[in-house]
Design a protein around this motif. Sequence first.
Motif, short mmCIF file in Angstrom:
data_model
loop_
_atom_site.label_atom_id
_atom_site.label_comp_id
_atom_site.label_asym_id
_atom_site.label_seq_id
_atom_site.Cartn_x
_atom_site.Cartn_y
_atom_site.Cartn_z
N UNK A 26 -27.85 -42.31 -119.44
CA UNK A 26 -28.27 -43.55 -118.74
C UNK A 26 -29.77 -43.72 -118.28
N UNK A 27 -30.25 -42.54 -117.72
CA UNK A 27 -31.70 -42.48 -117.62
C UNK A 27 -32.64 -42.84 -118.82
N UNK A 28 -32.19 -42.44 -119.99
CA UNK A 28 -32.96 -42.72 -121.26
C UNK A 28 -32.95 -43.97 -121.34
N UNK A 29 -31.54 -44.54 -121.49
CA UNK A 29 -31.10 -45.72 -121.79
C UNK A 29 -31.95 -46.93 -121.11
N UNK A 30 -32.27 -46.77 -119.94
CA UNK A 30 -32.95 -47.57 -119.01
C UNK A 30 -34.52 -47.84 -119.59
N UNK A 31 -34.96 -46.69 -120.36
CA UNK A 31 -36.51 -46.76 -120.68
C UNK A 31 -36.26 -47.45 -122.10
N UNK A 32 -35.35 -47.12 -123.22
CA UNK A 32 -35.23 -47.46 -124.50
C UNK A 32 -34.89 -49.06 -124.59
N UNK A 33 -33.91 -49.60 -123.72
CA UNK A 33 -33.29 -50.86 -123.75
C UNK A 33 -34.31 -51.66 -123.62
N UNK A 115 -38.79 -43.51 -110.77
CA UNK A 115 -38.95 -42.65 -110.03
C UNK A 115 -37.71 -41.57 -110.02
N UNK A 116 -36.30 -41.98 -109.79
CA UNK A 116 -35.16 -41.66 -109.81
C UNK A 116 -34.84 -40.88 -111.20
N UNK A 117 -35.15 -41.71 -112.27
CA UNK A 117 -35.03 -41.28 -113.55
C UNK A 117 -35.73 -40.04 -113.81
N UNK A 145 -30.42 -33.23 -125.55
CA UNK A 145 -31.25 -34.05 -126.38
C UNK A 145 -30.63 -35.06 -127.04
N UNK A 146 -29.08 -34.85 -127.57
CA UNK A 146 -28.51 -35.85 -127.99
C UNK A 146 -28.37 -36.92 -127.16
N UNK A 147 -28.06 -36.65 -126.10
CA UNK A 147 -27.99 -37.60 -124.96
C UNK A 147 -29.08 -38.52 -124.90
N UNK A 148 -30.25 -38.02 -124.97
CA UNK A 148 -31.54 -38.59 -124.84
C UNK A 148 -31.84 -39.66 -126.06
N UNK A 149 -31.24 -38.87 -127.21
CA UNK A 149 -31.33 -39.61 -128.43
C UNK A 149 -30.27 -40.84 -128.99
N UNK A 150 -29.14 -40.80 -128.26
CA UNK A 150 -28.18 -41.85 -128.29
C UNK A 150 -28.58 -43.08 -127.73
#
Length: 485
Positions: A26-33, A115-117, A145-150
Motif C-alpha cells: 500500500x505504501x508503493x501503491x500510493x505513489x504508483x497510482x 512522510x509516513x510511507x 520487492x514483489x510487494x513494491x512491484x505489484x
Amino acid sequence: MPQKEEGSRDIRFWPFMSAIFLGSFISVLSSSSITIAIPEFQRYFGAELSLIQWTLTGFMLAMGTVAPLTGYLGDRFSFKWLYVAALVGFILSSVLCGVAWNTYSIVAFRIVQGAFCGLIMPVTMTLIYQLLPRSRQAMAVSLWTLSAMLAPAFGPTLAGWLITLGNWQWLFFFNVPLGLVAVGLAVRRVPYYRLRVPKSFDLLGLVTVVTSTLSLLMAFSQSGTWGWTSGKTLALFALGVLSLVVFIVRELRTDSPLLDLRVLANARYLVTLIVSSIITISLYSGAFLIPVFLQRIQGVTPLETGLILLPASLAMALLMPLVGRVYGTLGPRTLMAAGVLLIAGGTYALSHLTPEISHTYVLWWMLVRNVGISLSTMPASNAGMEQIPPSLSGHASSISNWLRNVFGSFSIAIFTSLLSTFGAREAAVLMKQGVTEPRQLQLFAFVESINDVYLVATLITLAALPLSLWVRPQPAGLEPSPQAR
C-alpha cells in the motif's frame, strides 16, 4: 541477540512476510497510482503540470526526508511499533488527501502521506535483515520487492478504473481498509525486539540532511523556470552542497549519528547503492512520462492508460519470485548487468515516440524496461545488504531508502525541468522549419522534448553497467562486515 517478548522467539516465515508485504504494497501503491491521476488533477484543480507534479515529487521528497530517521526511531521505539505507527499515520493522511479542496491542500496532504510511507519501506527492509536467517533473506527480499512491484502493476489500472467509475478521491479512500488490515497483521505477526538503544538524537544531522535535500530538489525542479545559471538556482545548489558536506562530517564525528555512514565503508554496499539509485531514476522516467504522453498527446482515458501499462507492470511483478530463486545460482552480477541492458534498450526505444505511434510499441518497450527493472532491483538491494552486520542494517536500509526516494524525487524534478528546457528548444527548431500553427507546434515540441528526456535517461542507465559487472558473488560462509567487499 535481539531482545524479544515472550512468544515471539520463533518467527514463522510466511505469516511474518504477509505482515510486511501488505504494508509495503500500500505504501508503493500510493505513489504508483498517482501517476495516472496527474492529468485528472490538472483538469479538476485547473493547475499547471509544474505545480500538480508536486503531488508526486513532494510525496517522494517527504519519503526521502524521513527515511534517515528510521534507524534512530527503530532503535528508540522498536521497529515493530514504528511500523504500526507509520501505518496508522498513512491511513489518517489518506483520508485527508481524499477531502482535499484545492491544489495546495492536495500537495500538502500528499507530503504528509509521503512522510509516513517513507518510514514503511526502510522499516520492513530492516525487519527482514534483523529477524530472518541469512539463508531466507534473498527469498524474503524478493517477496518484499514483489510487494513494491505489484503496486505499479495494478496501481495505474486501479487508478484509471476508480477515476472512470467514480472520482479521484477514491484513490485515497481505497487505502483505508487495506491499511487497517495491515495494522492488524503487524500487531499480531511482527515480533517486538530491539538490538540497541541510541544514546541521543542527532538534531544537527536531521537539520542539515533536510536542508540539503530540500535545497537541491528546489534547484533541480525550478531550474527550467529560473534558468540553470540564475542566481536563485546557483544559491540553492550551493546551500544544498554545503549542507550535505556538513551532514557528512557531522555523521562521521558524532557518537550517535542520525545515519551511521560507516556502512559506506563496505565497497560492495556502496556500489550497489549507486546502481539502485540509477535504476530508480530509470523507473520514474517511465512511470512519470508515459502516462502524460498517452493522455495528453494521444488523448486516451486514465483507464485505457492503466490497461496499456498493465502487461508490462505484471511481467515486472511476476518475475520477482523467480529472480529470488535464481539469485543464488546466477549471482547479482549477471542479473544486474542483464537488467541494466534491458532497461537501457527499452528506454532508448521510447526516445523515438511520435503522436501517431501505436500503443503496441509503447507496451512492448515498457515491457522490456520493466523486465530489466525486475531482474536488477532485488539483486542490487540484497547484494549490498547481505554483508552488513544486523546491528547496522537499520541504518543501511535507511540510507538505501533515503537515496532511492531522494533520487526518485530528483529524477521527476529534473525530468520536468528538462521537458521545459527541451520543449523551448524544440519549438524554436520547429519554427525555423516552418511549423507555425500554435497547437501543432506545441504538440510536436512536447513529444520531441519527451524523446530528448528519454535519451538522457538512457545514458544515465548505461552508467550502471560497469558498476554491475564489478560486483562479485558472495563467498559462501562469509560473515557480514562493514569493511568486506
